[in-house]
Scaffold this motif. Structure first.
Motif, mmCIF file in Angstrom:
data_model
loop_
_atom_site.group_PDB
_atom_site.id
_atom_site.type_symbol
_atom_site.label_atom_id
_atom_site.label_comp_id
_atom_site.label_asym_id
_atom_site.label_seq_id
_atom_site.Cartn_x
_atom_site.Cartn_y
_atom_site.Cartn_z
ATOM 1 N N LEU A 92 32.689 5.314 93.365
ATOM 2 C CA LEU A 92 33.862 6.036 92.726
ATOM 3 C C LEU A 92 33.636 6.527 91.232
ATOM 4 O O LEU A 92 34.244 7.397 90.692
ATOM 5 C CB LEU A 92 35.113 4.837 92.892
ATOM 6 N N LEU B 180 34.022 10.272 90.018
ATOM 7 C CA LEU B 180 34.861 10.696 88.967
ATOM 8 C C LEU B 180 34.209 10.998 87.734
ATOM 9 O O LEU B 180 34.752 11.864 87.191
ATOM 10 C CB LEU B 180 35.915 9.123 88.270
ATOM 11 N N ARG C 112 40.007 14.310 86.115
ATOM 12 C CA ARG C 112 39.563 12.902 86.138
ATOM 13 C C ARG C 112 40.741 11.961 85.369
ATOM 14 O O ARG C 112 41.182 11.002 85.793
ATOM 15 C CB ARG C 112 38.266 12.928 85.573
ATOM 16 N N LEU D 19 43.638 10.808 87.624
ATOM 17 C CA LEU D 19 43.226 9.929 88.648
ATOM 18 C C LEU D 19 42.737 8.438 87.959
ATOM 19 O O LEU D 19 43.285 7.530 88.478
ATOM 20 C CB LEU D 19 42.052 10.263 89.059
ATOM 21 N N CYS E 86 46.276 6.861 86.850
ATOM 22 C CA CYS E 86 47.334 6.592 87.912
ATOM 23 C C CYS E 86 46.373 5.574 88.843
ATOM 24 O O CYS E 86 47.253 4.336 89.275
ATOM 25 C CB CYS E 86 47.921 7.702 88.805
ATOM 26 N N SER E 87 45.300 5.745 89.521
ATOM 27 C CA SER E 87 44.620 5.023 90.369
ATOM 28 C C SER E 87 44.384 3.705 89.819
ATOM 29 O O SER E 87 44.246 2.686 90.509
ATOM 30 C CB SER E 87 43.907 5.679 91.182
ATOM 31 N N LEU E 88 43.606 3.819 88.744
ATOM 32 C CA LEU E 88 42.983 2.557 88.083
ATOM 33 C C LEU E 88 43.779 1.924 87.007
ATOM 34 O O LEU E 88 43.421 0.448 87.243
ATOM 35 C CB LEU E 88 41.563 3.080 87.557
ATOM 36 N N GLY F 101 47.177 1.992 87.060
ATOM 37 C CA GLY F 101 48.603 1.958 87.320
ATOM 38 C C GLY F 101 49.690 2.503 86.730
ATOM 39 O O GLY F 101 50.635 2.043 86.754
ATOM 40 N N THR G 107 52.347 5.277 86.288
ATOM 41 C CA THR G 107 53.128 6.231 86.757
ATOM 42 C C THR G 107 52.710 7.812 86.755
ATOM 43 O O THR G 107 52.063 8.010 85.561
ATOM 44 C CB THR G 107 54.740 6.261 86.540
ATOM 45 N N ARG G 108 53.104 8.746 87.676
ATOM 46 C CA ARG G 108 52.563 10.055 87.434
ATOM 47 C C ARG G 108 53.374 10.519 86.098
ATOM 48 O O ARG G 108 52.831 11.426 85.240
ATOM 49 C CB ARG G 108 53.350 10.901 88.611
#
Length: 149
Positions: free
Chosen positions: A119, A123, A131, A134, A137-139, A141, A143-144
């Motif tokens: 990953l 990335l 990048r 991502l 948000c993903s790593l 946490g 919000t958008r």
């Protein structure tokens, strides 16, 4: 009743189901029986279970004592055996819990590490504008909305 001997109280309980006689016997021997159970089990809750079971045995099967002064010895044997039985049951439960615990997949940790490395590698190949959201948000946490600002 307190001045009566154990065998007299036991005889009265056996013959007449006299609750007062039984209560007197339990009060007289409670500390002793609980002490035996506590020394074997070293756990208050388990000792209380064994203590109660000992006196349930006394109620359900009052002994016919050969020697009139041996109720203490009988209670010791019953309390000790009961406590040992509780200890064996607890050990079996712990062993069963250990046996039933999910067995980790031997390569699961390696797969996770490899997935994280893959990953990270992927990335790193993305342009910053793809990048950054991502990662946020993903790593991390976020919000958008937080990532957008």
């Amino acid at each position: 009743m307190a001045e009566q001997r154990d065998h007299e109280l036991l005889d009265r309980f056996r013959a007449e189901q006299d609750a007062a006689s039984l209560e007197c016997l339990i009060r007289r021997h409670a500390d002793f029986v609980f002490g035996v159970c506590s020394r074997v089990l070293r756990n208050r809750h388990d000792a209380e279970d064994a203590f109660q079971a000992t006196f349930l045995i006394l109620v359900s099967r009052p002994p016919r004592l050969r020697r009139r002064s041996s109720l203490t010895g009988w209670l010791f044997r019953v309390a000790h055996r009961t406590a040992m039985r509780v200890a064996r049951q607890r050990r079996r439960l712990v062993e069963l819990d250990d046996f039933m615990a999910p067995v980790p997949e031997p390569f699961e940790e390696i797969y996770k590490q490899e997935a994280v490395l893959a990953l990270d590698e992927e990335l790193s190949t993305l342009p910053e504008r793809y990048r950054a959201p991502l990662v946020l948000c993903s790593l991390l946490g976020k919000t958008r909305q937080e990532a957008a600002s």
